[in-house]
Design a protein around this motif. Structure first.
Motif, PDB file in Angstrom:
ATOM      1  N   GLU A   1      23.497  15.095  19.356  1.00 26.42           N
ATOM      2  CA  GLU A   1      23.495  13.836  20.097  1.00 26.42           C
ATOM      3  C   GLU A   1      24.368  12.820  19.367  1.00 26.42           C
ATOM      4  O   GLU A   1      24.252  12.637  18.150  1.00 26.42           O
ATOM      5  CB  GLU A   1      22.068  13.299  20.232  1.00 26.42           C
ATOM      6  CG  GLU A   1      21.132  14.194  21.047  1.00 26.42           C
ATOM      7  CD  GLU A   1      21.538  14.263  22.500  1.00 26.42           C
ATOM      8  OE1 GLU A   1      21.773  13.200  23.111  1.00 26.42           O
ATOM      9  OE2 GLU A   1      21.646  15.391  23.029  1.00 26.42           O
TER      10      GLU A   1
ATOM     11  N   ASP B   1      26.214   8.839  19.007  1.00 25.78           N
ATOM     12  CA  ASP B   1      26.004   7.438  19.340  1.00 25.78           C
ATOM     13  C   ASP B   1      27.291   6.843  19.923  1.00 25.78           C
ATOM     14  O   ASP B   1      28.318   7.523  20.028  1.00 25.78           O
ATOM     15  CB  ASP B   1      25.502   6.637  18.130  1.00 25.78           C
ATOM     16  CG  ASP B   1      26.523   6.536  17.003  1.00 25.78           C
ATOM     17  OD1 ASP B   1      27.723   6.785  17.258  1.00 25.78           O
ATOM     18  OD2 ASP B   1      26.119   6.213  15.871  1.00 25.78           O
ATOM     19  N   GLU B   2      27.240   5.578  20.289  1.00 31.23           N
ATOM     20  CA  GLU B   2      28.379   4.955  20.962  1.00 31.23           C
ATOM     21  C   GLU B   2      29.596   4.810  20.049  1.00 31.23           C
ATOM     22  O   GLU B   2      30.724   4.704  20.519  1.00 31.23           O
ATOM     23  CB  GLU B   2      27.962   3.582  21.505  1.00 31.23           C
ATOM     24  CG  GLU B   2      26.922   3.668  22.621  1.00 31.23           C
ATOM     25  CD  GLU B   2      26.508   2.302  23.126  1.00 31.23           C
ATOM     26  OE1 GLU B   2      26.966   1.294  22.527  1.00 31.23           O
ATOM     27  OE2 GLU B   2      25.740   2.230  24.098  1.00 31.23           O
TER      28      GLU B   2
ATOM     29  N   ASP C   1      24.179  10.978  16.028  1.00 37.83           N
ATOM     30  CA  ASP C   1      22.962  10.162  16.045  1.00 37.83           C
ATOM     31  C   ASP C   1      21.738  10.990  15.692  1.00 37.83           C
ATOM     32  O   ASP C   1      20.838  10.524  14.985  1.00 37.83           O
ATOM     33  CB  ASP C   1      22.793   9.523  17.422  1.00 37.83           C
ATOM     34  CG  ASP C   1      21.632   8.552  17.478  1.00 37.83           C
ATOM     35  OD1 ASP C   1      21.510   7.738  16.542  1.00 37.83           O
ATOM     36  OD2 ASP C   1      20.862   8.605  18.449  1.00 37.83           O
TER      37      ASP C   1
ATOM     38  N   LYS D   1      16.877  13.403  12.566  1.00 39.10           N
ATOM     39  CA  LYS D   1      17.866  12.348  12.361  1.00 39.10           C
ATOM     40  C   LYS D   1      18.049  12.107  10.878  1.00 39.10           C
ATOM     41  O   LYS D   1      17.080  12.066  10.116  1.00 39.10           O
ATOM     42  CB  LYS D   1      17.402  11.072  13.064  1.00 39.10           C
ATOM     43  CG  LYS D   1      18.455  10.001  13.216  1.00 39.10           C
ATOM     44  CD  LYS D   1      17.954   8.912  14.168  1.00 39.10           C
ATOM     45  CE  LYS D   1      19.038   7.876  14.422  1.00 39.10           C
ATOM     46  NZ  LYS D   1      18.612   6.887  15.430  1.00 39.10           N
TER      47      LYS D   1
END
Length: 447
Positions: free
Chosen positions: A132, A134-135, A140, A154
């Motif tokens: 996953e 992140d922006e 992430d 994480k």
């Protein structure tokens, strides 16, 4: 292929880690050990039930050289793993450091004790299944699967030691795979034979192994053993009356394709049986009563993905014995690229040009491996260590072996802790003088 849209749902999240290492092979073990030793809360994720990768679950029977023929150059944790394994093998010569046999059960315990002793945690039988982002383009979280189902993990920094650069590739990192046409080096399915005649193996069979008419050549040339396509047959005494074999080739095996590996494993088990039977026939004094005791639970994969990092180590660097201001270890292993199907056919026709991979060193020579080969372009909080580092294909044939993977892993673990302690967790911004200083303090070889 048809697609299925996953339904949105929540999964459990564990965000208590500074560093997560994915893959418990040699590089992963030293990366997790080093990160934990440096003070990072470290988790090591391993898809099988033991650490060590090809040296344990894969049954590779011998270490590639630990020396440059003058001194040990894979030091620090790498040498510790080697010395502690040899110390539990009464038949091994403690003075020998090149092509030393591996007792896989002993090695499993050495890795367990090292990783856990440093304070890292291990999750066995746990597979990476999603990444996953992140922006900002950083990882992430990762999603893993085990008997508890799906869960998210994480960390500040992730170290990809999967061998196939799974985490980096799924995060969007650029990579290369195989040669220009995508052909890969063949795989080998290692295995163990017991009930062999130790004296005959060491003094008769091994004395004849380079003869043009040796047992391996006879097996390959015989129609009786159709799966044996060439003379690749390396055996090593790993215990009383017991030898490990790295023998035979399986072509067109892509470890990033589960269907490909699923086909290759049964083929490898059948190939191991044919090699056993061939040795019993053509080297009966050593193998006449041999018992096929085990085949590897892992396929012996030599190459898949190679990340594109901040620096691509290439053949010219190897030939030049190049040093780098940010090097994190040295390497002296020869260029060892096993031939693809196409190359094997060209060799039979006398049309194969291997000038771009014929290179080996004189005693005392080596080249550096830059830290920048461990940092995938465009991924701020991911490091890669092991056979998937940033290099061209010929060089990958050298840096893919266990001693240099151990050394790279320790450097990656230290760097991961340094990045995890920084505000932006940027692995590209790690101060390499600080990193190299810690490697030296822990016994690493950086002349």
């Amino acid at each position: 292929m048809a697609e299925y849209l996953l339904k949105e749902r929540a999964v459990p999240l564990d965000d208590s880690w500074d560093v997560i290492v994915v893959g418990g092979g040699p590089a992963g073990c030293t990366a997790a050990t080093a990160a934990a030793r440096e003070g990072a809360r470290t988790l090591l994720i391993e898809a099988t039930g033991c650490l060590g990768g090809m040296g344990t679950a894969g049954l590779v029977p011998a270490w590639c050289p630990f020396s440059d023929e003058e001194q040990v150059i894979y030091r620090g944790l790498a040498e510790r793993v080697f010395r502690e394994t040899v110390a539990g093998m009464p038949h091994a010569n403690p003075e020998q450091v090149d092509w030393v046999a591996i007792d896989p059960e002993r090695l499993k315990r050495v890795y367990d004790d090292m990783v856990l002793g440093a304070g890292a945690k291990i999750l066995f039988h746990t597979a990476l299944c999603a990444v996953e982002m992140d922006e900002a383009g950083a990882v992430d979280a990762i999603v893993v699967s085990n008997k508890a189902g799906l869960s998210a993990l994480k960390a500040s920094v992730y170290v990809d030691c999967t061998g196939d650069a799974d985490l980096a590739a799924w995060a969007g990192a650029e990579f290369a795979q195989g040669d220009e046409s995508g052909d890969l080096q063949p795989a080998s399915h290692c295995f163990i034979l017991s009930n062999i005649d130790t004296y005959a193996h060491e003094n008769v069979y091994r004395a004849r192994r380079f003869d043009s008419d040796n047992a391996a050549a006879r097996i390959a040339e015989s129609d009786e053993f159709p799966l044996v396509k060439d003379k690749h047959l390396i055996s090593k005494l790993i215990g009383p009356g017991t030898v490990g074999l790295n023998a035979g080739h399986l072509w067109d095996v892509d470890n990033t394709d589960p269907w490909s590996v699923s086909k290759a494993l049964p083929d490898g088990r059948r190939l191991a049986r044919q090699i056993r039977d061939g040795l019993a026939k053509h080297a009966p004094e050593s193998f006449g009563n041999a018992f096929l005791a085990a085949t590897g639970s892992l396929m012996g994969i030599r190459e898949t993905r190679r990340i594109v990092g901040d620096y691509v180590l290439d053949f010219e660097d190897y030939v030049a014995r190049r040093s780098f201001p940010d090097e994190i270890c040295r390497n002296s292993y020869y260029i060892d690229v096993h031939r693809s199907v196409k190359e094997t056919e060209l060799e039979r026709k006398g049309e194969l040009d291997l000038d771009d991979r014929k290179a080996s060193y004189e005693p005392g020579e080596s080249h550096g491996v830059p830290y920048r080969c461990l940092t995938p372009k465009g991924l701020p909080n991911v490091l890669v260590a092991g056979r998937a580092i940033s290099c061209d294909r010929p060089v990958q044939g050298s840096v893919r072996v266990m001693p240099v993977c151990l050394a790279m892993g320790e450097a990656a673990g230290i760097a991961a802790k340094l990045a995890a302690g920084a505000e932006d967790n940027d692995v590209h911004a790690v101060d390499t003088e600080t990193l190299r200083g810690r490697i030296r303090e822990e016994g690493g070889y950086l002349p």
